[in-house]
Scaffold this motif. Structure first.
Motif, mmCIF file in Angstrom:
data_model
loop_
_atom_site.group_PDB
_atom_site.id
_atom_site.type_symbol
_atom_site.label_atom_id
_atom_site.label_comp_id
_atom_site.label_asym_id
_atom_site.label_seq_id
_atom_site.Cartn_x
_atom_site.Cartn_y
_atom_site.Cartn_z
ATOM 1 N N GLY A 98 -16.712 9.718 15.057
ATOM 2 C CA GLY A 98 -15.672 10.736 15.195
ATOM 3 C C GLY A 98 -14.569 10.347 16.147
ATOM 4 O O GLY A 98 -13.821 11.181 16.619
ATOM 5 N N THR A 99 -14.458 9.042 16.457
ATOM 6 C CA THR A 99 -13.445 8.601 17.410
ATOM 7 C C THR A 99 -12.699 7.390 16.882
ATOM 8 O O THR A 99 -13.133 6.724 15.954
ATOM 9 N N ALA A 100 -11.580 7.119 17.484
ATOM 10 C CA ALA A 100 -10.812 5.900 17.248
ATOM 11 C C ALA A 100 -10.360 5.410 18.617
ATOM 12 O O ALA A 100 -10.480 6.120 19.614
ATOM 13 N N THR A 101 -9.838 4.213 18.666
ATOM 14 C CA THR A 101 -9.353 3.665 19.921
ATOM 15 C C THR A 101 -7.833 3.621 19.881
ATOM 16 O O THR A 101 -7.250 3.203 18.893
ATOM 17 N N SER A 102 -7.213 4.070 20.950
ATOM 18 C CA SER A 102 -5.762 4.040 21.071
ATOM 19 C C SER A 102 -5.393 3.137 22.233
ATOM 20 O O SER A 102 -6.020 3.210 23.295
ATOM 21 N N ALA A 103 -4.398 2.300 22.033
ATOM 22 C CA ALA A 103 -3.868 1.474 23.112
ATOM 23 C C ALA A 103 -2.406 1.857 23.304
ATOM 24 O O ALA A 103 -1.619 1.807 22.362
ATOM 25 N N VAL A 104 -2.056 2.278 24.500
ATOM 26 C CA VAL A 104 -0.676 2.615 24.833
ATOM 27 C C VAL A 104 -0.158 1.516 25.745
ATOM 28 O O VAL A 104 -0.713 1.264 26.810
ATOM 29 N N ILE A 105 0.913 0.847 25.293
ATOM 30 C CA ILE A 105 1.471 -0.283 26.027
ATOM 31 C C ILE A 105 2.785 0.151 26.654
ATOM 32 O O ILE A 105 3.691 0.614 25.963
ATOM 33 N N THR A 106 2.883 0.034 27.973
ATOM 34 C CA THR A 106 4.120 0.339 28.695
ATOM 35 C C THR A 106 4.447 -0.836 29.609
ATOM 36 O O THR A 106 3.637 -1.754 29.763
ATOM 37 N N HIS A 107 5.611 -0.789 30.241
ATOM 38 C CA HIS A 107 5.985 -1.886 31.139
ATOM 39 C C HIS A 107 5.051 -1.985 32.336
ATOM 40 O O HIS A 107 4.937 -3.025 32.958
ATOM 41 N N SER A 108 4.335 -0.921 32.657
ATOM 42 C CA SER A 108 3.434 -0.950 33.806
ATOM 43 C C SER A 108 2.009 -1.339 33.445
ATOM 44 O O SER A 108 1.172 -1.478 34.325
ATOM 45 N N GLY A 109 1.696 -1.507 32.173
ATOM 46 C CA GLY A 109 0.354 -1.932 31.802
ATOM 47 C C GLY A 109 -0.093 -1.354 30.478
ATOM 48 O O GLY A 109 0.691 -0.786 29.722
ATOM 49 N N VAL A 110 -1.377 -1.490 30.203
ATOM 50 C CA VAL A 110 -1.974 -1.038 28.950
ATOM 51 C C VAL A 110 -3.052 -0.012 29.270
ATOM 52 O O VAL A 110 -3.874 -0.223 30.151
ATOM 53 N N THR A 111 -3.045 1.105 28.558
ATOM 54 C CA THR A 111 -4.086 2.121 28.678
ATOM 55 C C THR A 111 -4.808 2.199 27.344
ATOM 56 O O THR A 111 -4.184 2.373 26.305
ATOM 57 N N VAL A 112 -6.128 2.054 27.379
ATOM 58 C CA VAL A 112 -6.937 2.137 26.174
ATOM 59 C C VAL A 112 -7.844 3.350 26.302
ATOM 60 O O VAL A 112 -8.499 3.542 27.323
ATOM 61 N N ARG A 114 -10.514 6.294 24.026
ATOM 62 C CA ARG A 114 -11.229 6.733 22.824
ATOM 63 C C ARG A 114 -10.717 8.121 22.492
ATOM 64 O O ARG A 114 -10.647 8.983 23.358
ATOM 65 N N LEU A 115 -10.357 8.349 21.230
ATOM 66 C CA LEU A 115 -9.753 9.607 20.819
ATOM 67 C C LEU A 115 -10.608 10.308 19.775
ATOM 68 O O LEU A 115 -11.225 9.661 18.944
ATOM 69 N N GLY A 116 -10.586 11.647 19.796
ATOM 70 C CA GLY A 116 -11.240 12.423 18.751
ATOM 71 C C GLY A 116 -10.387 12.408 17.494
ATOM 72 O O GLY A 116 -9.173 12.445 17.569
ATOM 73 N N ILE A 117 -11.032 12.358 16.326
ATOM 74 C CA ILE A 117 -10.310 12.277 15.051
ATOM 75 C C ILE A 117 -10.341 13.627 14.350
ATOM 76 O O ILE A 117 -11.355 14.302 14.330
ATOM 77 N N GLY A 118 -9.201 13.993 13.762
ATOM 78 C CA GLY A 118 -9.174 15.133 12.855
ATOM 79 C C GLY A 118 -8.476 16.352 13.397
ATOM 80 O O GLY A 118 -7.723 17.000 12.704
ATOM 81 N N SER A 119 -8.696 16.667 14.635
ATOM 82 C CA SER A 119 -8.145 17.910 15.157
ATOM 83 C C SER A 119 -6.754 17.743 15.703
ATOM 84 O O SER A 119 -6.072 18.697 16.001
ATOM 85 N N GLY A 120 -6.330 16.483 15.860
ATOM 86 C CA GLY A 120 -5.046 16.244 16.522
ATOM 87 C C GLY A 120 -5.221 16.281 18.020
ATOM 88 O O GLY A 120 -4.276 16.160 18.763
ATOM 89 N N ASP A 121 -6.463 16.411 18.484
ATOM 90 C CA ASP A 121 -6.743 16.440 19.922
ATOM 91 C C ASP A 121 -6.909 15.022 20.416
ATOM 92 O O ASP A 121 -7.929 14.388 20.193
ATOM 93 N N ALA A 122 -5.899 14.514 21.068
ATOM 94 C CA ALA A 122 -5.950 13.136 21.551
ATOM 95 C C ALA A 122 -6.514 13.044 22.957
ATOM 96 O O ALA A 122 -6.416 12.020 23.586
ATOM 97 N N HIS A 123 -7.118 14.089 23.459
ATOM 98 C CA HIS A 123 -7.712 14.030 24.783
ATOM 99 C C HIS A 123 -9.007 13.251 24.679
ATOM 100 O O HIS A 123 -9.927 13.655 23.981
ATOM 101 N N GLY A 124 -9.062 12.144 25.328
ATOM 102 C CA GLY A 124 -10.242 11.295 25.245
ATOM 103 C C GLY A 124 -10.526 10.686 26.588
ATOM 104 O O GLY A 124 -9.916 11.015 27.588
ATOM 105 N N GLU A 125 -11.467 9.758 26.593
ATOM 106 C CA GLU A 125 -11.813 9.130 27.841
ATOM 107 C C GLU A 125 -10.937 7.926 28.070
ATOM 108 O O GLU A 125 -10.589 7.214 27.142
ATOM 109 N N GLY A 126 -10.535 7.706 29.302
ATOM 110 C CA GLY A 126 -9.704 6.558 29.641
ATOM 111 C C GLY A 126 -10.533 5.296 29.666
ATOM 112 O O GLY A 126 -11.746 5.324 29.634
ATOM 113 N N GLY A 127 -9.844 4.171 29.730
ATOM 114 C CA GLY A 127 -10.615 2.932 29.775
ATOM 115 C C GLY A 127 -9.811 1.777 30.216
ATOM 116 O O GLY A 127 -8.688 1.665 30.212
#
Length: 127
Positions: A98-112, A114-127
């Motif tokens: 029920g999850t996917a992995t998201s990587a957000v890349i910015t000039h200050s670094g990368v945040t990875v 785990r996201l919940g799928i289906g509800s549009g709720d992208a609140h997940g655990e950081g990594g």
């Protein structure tokens, strides 16, 4: 090797989505590229690869806006994946996690995350 030397056969390999930032640290701009096994490559704003990618790209084209924040983009991705998963042939691994992995890349670094799928709720655990 025979498959790569005959016309009309599919090349072996993997599609990639590559993200990076270009420019100086203070003016870095995110870049996203899609690369196919055939060698085709393109700079994109939003894309999908794998099973159901064509339908996901159509929905991304309808929904994506240049002003969207990283959080809004994650929520859009989760919602669209949730819409697409029931139509996919082999979704056992997605249903089990029920999850996917998201990587957000910015000039200050990368945040990875785990996201919940289906509800549009992208609140997940950081990594």
């Amino acid at each position: 090797q025979e498959a790569t030397q005959q016309g009309g056969t599919r090349p072996f390999g993997a599609s990639l989505i590559i993200g990076s930032c270009t420019g100086s640290a203070n003016a870095a701009k995110p870049c996203l590229f899609q690369v196919e096994p055939s060698g085709w490559h393109c700079k994109v704003h939003a894309t999908a690869i794998g099973a159901g990618a064509e339908q996901l790209r159509e929905r991304l084209a309808e929904s994506w806006q240049p002003s969207m924040s990283a959080r809004e983009l994650e929520e859009l991705g989760c919602r669209l994946l949730g819409e697409q998963l029931p139509r996919m042939r082999d979704i056992r691994r997605w249903r089990s996690s029920g999850t996917a992995t998201s990587a957000v890349i910015t000039h200050s670094g990368v945040t990875v995350r785990r996201l919940g799928i289906g509800s549009g709720d992208a609140h997940g655990e950081g990594g």
